[in-house]
Design a protein around this motif. Structure first.
Motif, PDB file in Angstrom:
ATOM      1  N   VAL A  16       5.523   5.575  14.426  1.00 13.99           N
ATOM      2  CA  VAL A  16       6.508   6.484  14.059  1.00 13.99           C
ATOM      3  C   VAL A  16       6.829   6.276  12.563  1.00 13.99           C
ATOM      4  O   VAL A  16       7.586   7.290  12.114  1.00 13.99           O
ATOM      5  N   GLU A  17       6.814   4.974  12.218  1.00 13.46           N
ATOM      6  CA  GLU A  17       7.324   4.836  10.807  1.00 13.46           C
ATOM      7  C   GLU A  17       6.290   3.451  10.412  1.00 13.46           C
ATOM      8  O   GLU A  17       5.757   2.801  10.961  1.00 13.46           O
ATOM      9  N   CYS A  18       5.812   3.642   8.821  1.00  9.92           N
ATOM     10  CA  CYS A  18       4.850   2.755   8.648  1.00  9.92           C
ATOM     11  C   CYS A  18       5.258   2.336   7.318  1.00  9.92           C
ATOM     12  O   CYS A  18       5.950   2.950   6.265  1.00  9.92           O
ATOM     13  N   HIS A  19       5.074   1.006   6.980  1.00  9.02           N
ATOM     14  CA  HIS A  19       5.856   0.249   5.484  1.00  9.02           C
ATOM     15  C   HIS A  19       4.916   1.033   4.334  1.00  9.02           C
ATOM     16  O   HIS A  19       5.539   0.736   3.274  1.00  9.02           O
ATOM     17  N   PRO A  50       6.743   5.394   1.567  1.00  7.60           N
ATOM     18  CA  PRO A  50       7.724   4.830   0.638  1.00  7.60           C
ATOM     19  C   PRO A  50       9.137   5.516   1.661  1.00  7.60           C
ATOM     20  O   PRO A  50       9.149   6.418   2.163  1.00  7.60           O
ATOM     21  N   GLY A  51       9.968   4.432   1.473  1.00  5.74           N
ATOM     22  CA  GLY A  51      11.373   4.620   2.267  1.00  5.74           C
ATOM     23  C   GLY A  51      11.415   3.700   3.432  1.00  5.74           C
ATOM     24  O   GLY A  51      12.462   3.430   3.947  1.00  5.74           O
ATOM     25  N   LYS A  68       1.022  -1.029   0.023  1.00 12.75           N
ATOM     26  CA  LYS A  68       0.073   0.182  -0.086  1.00 12.75           C
ATOM     27  C   LYS A  68       0.855   1.211   0.054  1.00 12.75           C
ATOM     28  O   LYS A  68       1.956   1.246   0.481  1.00 12.75           O
ATOM     29  N   MET A  69       0.459   2.253  -0.348  1.00 11.33           N
ATOM     30  CA  MET A  69       1.156   3.665  -0.418  1.00 11.33           C
ATOM     31  C   MET A  69       0.473   4.816   0.214  1.00 11.33           C
ATOM     32  O   MET A  69      -0.887   4.589   0.028  1.00 11.33           O
ATOM     33  N   SER A  70       1.284   5.251   1.247  1.00  7.23           N
ATOM     34  CA  SER A  70       0.361   6.241   1.901  1.00  7.23           C
ATOM     35  C   SER A  70       1.378   7.399   2.264  1.00  7.23           C
ATOM     36  O   SER A  70       2.661   7.175   2.080  1.00  7.23           O
ATOM     37  N   LYS A  71       0.898   8.629   2.592  1.00  2.00           N
ATOM     38  CA  LYS A  71       1.575   9.666   3.340  1.00  2.00           C
ATOM     39  C   LYS A  71       1.715   9.796   4.661  1.00  2.00           C
ATOM     40  O   LYS A  71       2.316  10.342   5.230  1.00  2.00           O
TER      41      LYS A  71
END
Length: 91
Positions: free
Chosen positions: A74-77, A80-81, A43-46
């Motif tokens: 605090v970080e989500c797969h 991106p990155g 999935k792609m998210s901001k």
């Protein structure tokens, strides 16, 4: 907590890594890593995509250890990155 992490890692939620969790007299600190999260992979998210996991971790830790903590992703797969989700444990 180790047994819980091993068990839940086999349920399809993802792979929980609790090696960065530290217990002290005051409670818990550190963070939990979740690899291959069923909510974030492919999935792609901001913004972080796993508030369900935040609540789940708060509830399971309270049930297992008997202390109230707060969990914040605090970080989500899905962003991106990042190659995992990271959940900060706060008192």
């Amino acid at each position: 907590m180790r047994l819980w992490a091993q068990y839940d890692s086999g349920t399809g939620m993802g792979i929980f890594d609790i090696s960065h969790v530290e217990a002290s007299i005051g409670g818990l600190g550190g963070y939990i890593i979740l690899k291959n999260s069923f909510l974030a992979n492919n999935k792609m998210s901001k913004i972080p995509n796993c508030p369900f996991i935040e609540g789940y971790l708060e509830g399971i830790i309270q049930r297992l250890i008997g202390i109230t903590i707060s969990i914040k992703e605090v970080e989500c797969h899905s962003i991106p990155g990042n190659n995992h989700c990271k959940f900060l444990i706060k008192k």
